[in-house]
Design a protein around this motif. Structure first.
Motif, mmCIF file in Angstrom:
data_model
loop_
_atom_site.group_PDB
_atom_site.id
_atom_site.type_symbol
_atom_site.label_atom_id
_atom_site.label_comp_id
_atom_site.label_asym_id
_atom_site.label_seq_id
_atom_site.Cartn_x
_atom_site.Cartn_y
_atom_site.Cartn_z
ATOM 1 N N ALA A 3 -7.117 -7.603 -9.590
ATOM 2 C CA ALA A 3 -6.942 -6.616 -8.521
ATOM 3 C C ALA A 3 -5.553 -6.757 -7.921
ATOM 4 O O ALA A 3 -5.012 -7.857 -7.844
ATOM 5 N N PRO A 4 -4.956 -5.629 -7.500
ATOM 6 C CA PRO A 4 -3.633 -5.709 -6.887
ATOM 7 C C PRO A 4 -3.680 -6.523 -5.599
ATOM 8 O O PRO A 4 -4.689 -6.575 -4.912
ATOM 9 N N ASP A 5 -2.583 -7.149 -5.299
ATOM 10 C CA ASP A 5 -2.460 -7.932 -4.070
ATOM 11 C C ASP A 5 -2.571 -7.006 -2.869
ATOM 12 O O ASP A 5 -1.920 -5.965 -2.819
ATOM 13 N N ALA A 6 -3.386 -7.362 -1.895
ATOM 14 C CA ALA A 6 -3.621 -6.520 -0.725
ATOM 15 C C ALA A 6 -2.329 -6.253 0.050
ATOM 16 O O ALA A 6 -2.208 -5.245 0.709
ATOM 17 N N ARG A 7 -1.376 -7.140 -0.034
ATOM 18 C CA ARG A 7 -0.120 -6.949 0.689
ATOM 19 C C ARG A 7 0.715 -5.829 0.090
ATOM 20 O O ARG A 7 1.660 -5.381 0.708
ATOM 21 N N SER A 8 0.379 -5.366 -1.107
ATOM 22 C CA SER A 8 1.132 -4.277 -1.713
ATOM 23 C C SER A 8 0.652 -2.913 -1.205
ATOM 24 O O SER A 8 1.229 -1.902 -1.536
ATOM 25 N N PHE A 9 -0.384 -2.904 -0.403
ATOM 26 C CA PHE A 9 -0.917 -1.670 0.149
ATOM 27 C C PHE A 9 -0.336 -1.392 1.529
ATOM 28 O O PHE A 9 -0.061 -2.308 2.286
ATOM 29 N N THR A 10 -0.204 -0.111 1.838
ATOM 30 C CA THR A 10 0.068 0.301 3.205
ATOM 31 C C THR A 10 -1.284 0.506 3.853
ATOM 32 O O THR A 10 -2.086 1.319 3.399
ATOM 33 N N ARG A 11 -1.527 -0.256 4.905
ATOM 34 C CA ARG A 11 -2.808 -0.199 5.625
ATOM 35 C C ARG A 11 -2.727 0.898 6.682
ATOM 36 O O ARG A 11 -1.878 0.856 7.561
ATOM 37 N N VAL A 12 -3.619 1.881 6.581
ATOM 38 C CA VAL A 12 -3.555 3.085 7.402
ATOM 39 C C VAL A 12 -4.755 3.183 8.334
ATOM 40 O O VAL A 12 -5.886 2.928 7.930
ATOM 41 N N MET A 13 -4.481 3.583 9.568
ATOM 42 C CA MET A 13 -5.535 3.913 10.518
ATOM 43 C C MET A 13 -5.485 5.413 10.777
ATOM 44 O O MET A 13 -4.413 5.959 11.065
ATOM 45 N N LEU A 14 -6.636 6.091 10.657
ATOM 46 C CA LEU A 14 -6.736 7.523 10.893
ATOM 47 C C LEU A 14 -7.298 7.777 12.285
ATOM 48 O O LEU A 14 -8.303 7.164 12.670
ATOM 49 N N VAL A 15 -6.663 8.691 13.021
ATOM 50 C CA VAL A 15 -7.123 9.032 14.371
ATOM 51 C C VAL A 15 -7.202 10.552 14.477
ATOM 52 O O VAL A 15 -6.182 11.232 14.516
ATOM 53 N N ASP A 16 -8.434 11.052 14.486
ATOM 54 C CA ASP A 16 -8.661 12.485 14.599
ATOM 55 C C ASP A 16 -10.081 12.670 15.123
ATOM 56 O O ASP A 16 -10.987 11.961 14.686
#
Length: 159
Positions: A3-16
């Motif tokens: 699995a790809p390293d989690a640090r390679s992801f942009t962690r996004v929070m959605l607010v709507d």
């Protein structure tokens, strides 16, 4: 294959405040290998509280929500974390809303009337440290600026 390293992801929070809208853009973002939705909320007060807990790399936020609206939530998040990256994603096609959001600390403003690629491009721009505006807002800001500034001809004396 690992699995790809989690640090390679942009962690996004959605607010709507519309769950179906969050579902739509969560689906779009999950199709991108480098983006992961790690939190979702429906109002500004919860956005501020959850931001402090989750510390996402990027917040994608609407401006019109019940209670504390998006602009105030942006202001509070940026006061707590000056480096917070916040991208507004809204139905409001108004340069005035864009200016309010940018002044509050948003790093981008995209209207929901744009194609999905516009949102993805804005995410990349904001993550690269640049300001991102959807073409419709960029155009309106430019037109407003031109309307407010005197032309070079106006500055000429009669002589």
């Amino acid at each position: 294959m690992s699995a790809p390293d989690a640090r390679s992801f942009t962690r996004v929070m959605l607010v709507d405040d519309h769950a179906i809208v969050r579902e739509g853009y969560r689906s779009l973002l999950h199709k991108q290998d480098h983006l992961r939705v790690v939190a979702e909320v429906g109002n500004g007060a919860d956005a501020y509280r959850l931001y402090k807990e989750v510390r996402p790399d990027l917040v994608i936020m609407d401006v019109s929500m019940p209670g504390i609206g998006g602009v105030e939530a942006i202001r509070r998040i940026r006061q707590w974390d000056h480096s917070a990256r916040i991208l507004v994603f809204t139905m409001h096609q108004s340069a005035a809303y864009a200016l309010q959001a940018i002044k509050a600390g948003a790093r981008g403003f995209v209207t929901k009337s744009n194609p999905p690629d516009t949102l993805l491009h804005a995410i990349a721009e904001v993550m690269a440290g640049r300001i991102a505006l959807s073409p419709d807002i960029d155009h309106e800001l430019a037109m407003n600026r031109l309307a407010d500034e005197p032309s070079a001809v106006d500055a000429l004396s009669p002589r």
